[in-house]
Design a protein around this motif. Structure first.
Motif, short mmCIF file in Angstrom:
data_model
loop_
_atom_site.label_atom_id
_atom_site.label_comp_id
_atom_site.label_asym_id
_atom_site.label_seq_id
_atom_site.Cartn_x
_atom_site.Cartn_y
_atom_site.Cartn_z
N ALA A 61 9.09 8.72 2.95
CA ALA A 61 9.99 9.64 2.26
C ALA A 61 9.48 11.06 2.44
N LEU A 62 10.40 11.98 2.75
CA LEU A 62 10.09 13.41 2.76
C LEU A 62 10.95 14.08 1.70
N ALA A 84 0.87 -1.19 0.00
CA ALA A 84 0.00 0.00 0.00
C ALA A 84 0.89 1.23 0.00
N PHE A 85 0.37 2.33 -0.50
CA PHE A 85 1.12 3.58 -0.44
C PHE A 85 0.14 4.75 -0.35
N TRP A 86 0.65 5.84 0.20
CA TRP A 86 -0.13 7.07 0.34
C TRP A 86 0.81 8.24 0.07
N ARG A 87 0.30 9.29 -0.55
CA ARG A 87 1.11 10.47 -0.82
C ARG A 87 0.36 11.73 -0.43
N SER A 88 1.09 12.74 0.02
CA SER A 88 0.50 14.04 0.28
C SER A 88 0.58 14.88 -0.98
N GLU A 89 -0.18 15.98 -1.01
CA GLU A 89 -0.19 16.85 -2.17
C GLU A 89 -0.21 18.31 -1.74
N GLU A 111 -0.20 9.56 8.84
CA GLU A 111 -0.24 11.02 8.91
C GLU A 111 0.39 11.58 7.64
N LEU A 112 -0.43 12.18 6.79
CA LEU A 112 0.09 12.75 5.56
C LEU A 112 0.54 14.20 5.75
N LEU A 165 7.84 24.22 0.23
CA LEU A 165 7.22 23.08 -0.43
C LEU A 165 7.78 21.80 0.17
N GLN A 166 6.90 20.98 0.72
CA GLN A 166 7.32 19.68 1.24
C GLN A 166 6.18 18.69 1.05
N ASP A 167 6.51 17.51 0.60
CA ASP A 167 5.52 16.45 0.48
C ASP A 167 6.07 15.15 1.04
N LYS A 168 5.18 14.18 1.14
CA LYS A 168 5.48 12.93 1.83
C LYS A 168 4.93 11.75 1.03
#
Length: 472
Positions: A432-433, A47-52, A173-174, A386-389
């Motif tokens: 990953a950050l 499974a995977f999840w990403r922030s935007e 936690e995204l 700008l930072q995403d995860k």
């Protein structure tokens, strides 16, 4: 295709030579190639999840930072009320804890106090934004007896706090996910009282080459940053971190036996300890007001119990209007009128504006009368990082190390910083950050392409036969 990224000038290198993460060398001495591991394979995640946050129109970034030429006093200017009608909160208005949940929470308390001190009992107060700052202000105001309505552009509350529930016991936690300096941070006790669990996270760094060899980075990274900041403090005007490094560093660009130079080590340190935490590139980040990249994280804790639940608890019993983006805020001596993007209008005696700095910078909310020059100047001067995860879950552990923070000292690595949360949670999860230009670039990738890039970046940490035999 991998794109070479992040360049900043170092005067220590010949003339006006350009320091990229893949700095050119003079060819001497020739490095001894590391043995290439045969086909290191990273399994597909279950499974995977990403922030935007980079592309989200309701945040337009992750958190504020001090852009070169800006000052902390501009945060103070930005929180000044307008005619006792319009008040401001959010992490970008905090001088003490900018860019943090703690700063957002403190700003909500501060703005609510300002309203309570002048408002008449029972007045209708609007709060724009249902993140930590807005929820905190709304709770204080409601408890003080005011008629509170919270207007939120998203379908959910929480703002840049965003918890996904994987199952009854697991959360992702995204957004915000750390309690910094937990023993002295009042937020830790508040989360505990609210039943939001946190767990100790031991920072154990491991740096590797693309071939998987462990790199001893020494102290050249933090030493260079400390020297650069000290050098910048003596300059007559603020300079960027890139300029401060250029003006103070004396680094060797010749590769060692692992193919790594001092330039590479400093570039890796800048990426993982400045760019990712601030979301800013070195040529944008103020050297006068740069965060201390050498601070200890020994007292930090990882949120594992659902941080969004804390915000939802603050909003319990308060009228919240979701999916209601505000297009304009007008105020006069009689009160405040807010026009929604869908055409409706709402009125209140006063309003607390808690939208992120990035939204203010976009101009998507029109103010009438226009904001004073002091506010507009602060909005323009401060930076929105700008930072995403990306969160990956695996069926089985494939990595060779028990270290909790990983980086690859290589310019071609697409996702340069990883957190291994298995020691804290027992779950086979890697996070990953990525910040600055990396976040902007990776935001354009599809889910499949982003995951593929992540798996390539993890190849140096795949356990080979030797490490498996050693019990690593």
């Amino acid at each position: 295709m991998t794109v070479k990224r992040r360049t900043f000038v170092l005067g220590a290198l010949s003339g006006a030579s350009l320091l990229a993460l893949t700095a050119c060398t003079n060819g001497e001495p020739e490095p001894t190639p590391s043995p290439t591991r045969q086909n290191p394979t990273v399994p597909q995640p279950s499974a995977f999840w990403r922030s935007e946050w980079t592309s989200d129109p309701f945040s337009r970034g992750a958190f504020s930072y001090q852009r070169v030429g800006s000052t902390p006093e501009q945060r103070t200017a930005l929180r000044q009320p307008l005619g006792d009608r319009v008040f401001f909160a959010g992490e970008h208005t905090s001088e003490t804890f900018p860019g943090t949940v703690n700063g957002a929470r403190a700003s909500g308390h501060r703005a609510a106090t300002e309203v309570i001190d002048i408002a008449e009992p029972g007045e209708r107060i609007a709060v724009i934004g249902a993140g930590m700052a807005g929820a905190t202000a709304a709770r204080r105001l409601a408890d003080a007896g005011f008629n509170v309505v919270v207007i939120e552009g998203r379908e959910r509350s929480g703002g840049r706090i965003h918890t996904l529930e994987v199952d009854d016991e697991s959360h992702v936690e995204l957004g915000a996910a750390w309690v910094r300096s937990s023993s002295t941070n009042p937020l830790e006790n508040e989360l505990d009282d609210a039943g939001v669990t946190t767990r100790r996270f031991n920072y154990e760094w491991e740096h590797r080459t693309p071939d998987g060899a462990v790199v001893d980075t020494g102290t050249i990274g933090p030493d260079t940053i400390v020297t650069a900041i000290d050098w910048a403090s003596e300059q007559p005007a603020d300079v960027s971190m890139a300029a401060a490094i250029e003006g103070s560093a004396d680094l060797d660009d010749r590769p060692n036996e692992q193919g790594i130079s001092e330039v590479d080590l400093v570039a890796d340190y800048v990426t993982t300890n400045l760019v990712v935490p601030t979301g800013a590139e070195p040529d944008d980040l103020s050297a006068w007001y740069a965060p201390d990249a050498t601070l200890s994280h020994e007292d930090d804790r990882l949120v594992t119990g659902g941080l969004s639940g804390f915000v939802d608890g603050l909003l319990d019993g308060i009228d919240v209007l979701p999916s209601s983006a505000v297009a304009s805020v007008s105020h006069d001596d009689d009160g405040v009128t807010m026009r929604l993007a869908r055409g409706e209008s709402l009125s209140a005696a006063r309003v607390v504006v808690t939208v992120p700095l990035g939204v203010l910078q976009s101009g998507s909310i029109e103010f009438d009368p226009p904001l004073p020059f002091s506010h507009r100047g602060a909005i323009s001067a401060l930076g929105m990082g700008l930072q995403d995860k990306l969160v990956l879950q695996f069926e089985e552990r494939f990595w060779a190390t028990d270290a909790t923070v990983w980086s690859v000292v290589d310019a071609e690595t697409e996702l340069p910083l990883w957190f291994n949360v298995e020691p804290s949670t027992g779950d086979n999860v890697l996070v990953a950050l990525f910040g600055g230009e990396d976040a902007e670039r990776l935001a354009e990738l599809s889910d499949n392409d982003l995951v593929a890039a992540a798996l390539r970046s993890l190849e140096p940490f795949v356990a080979d036969e030797t490490e498996e035999d050693d019990g690593s």
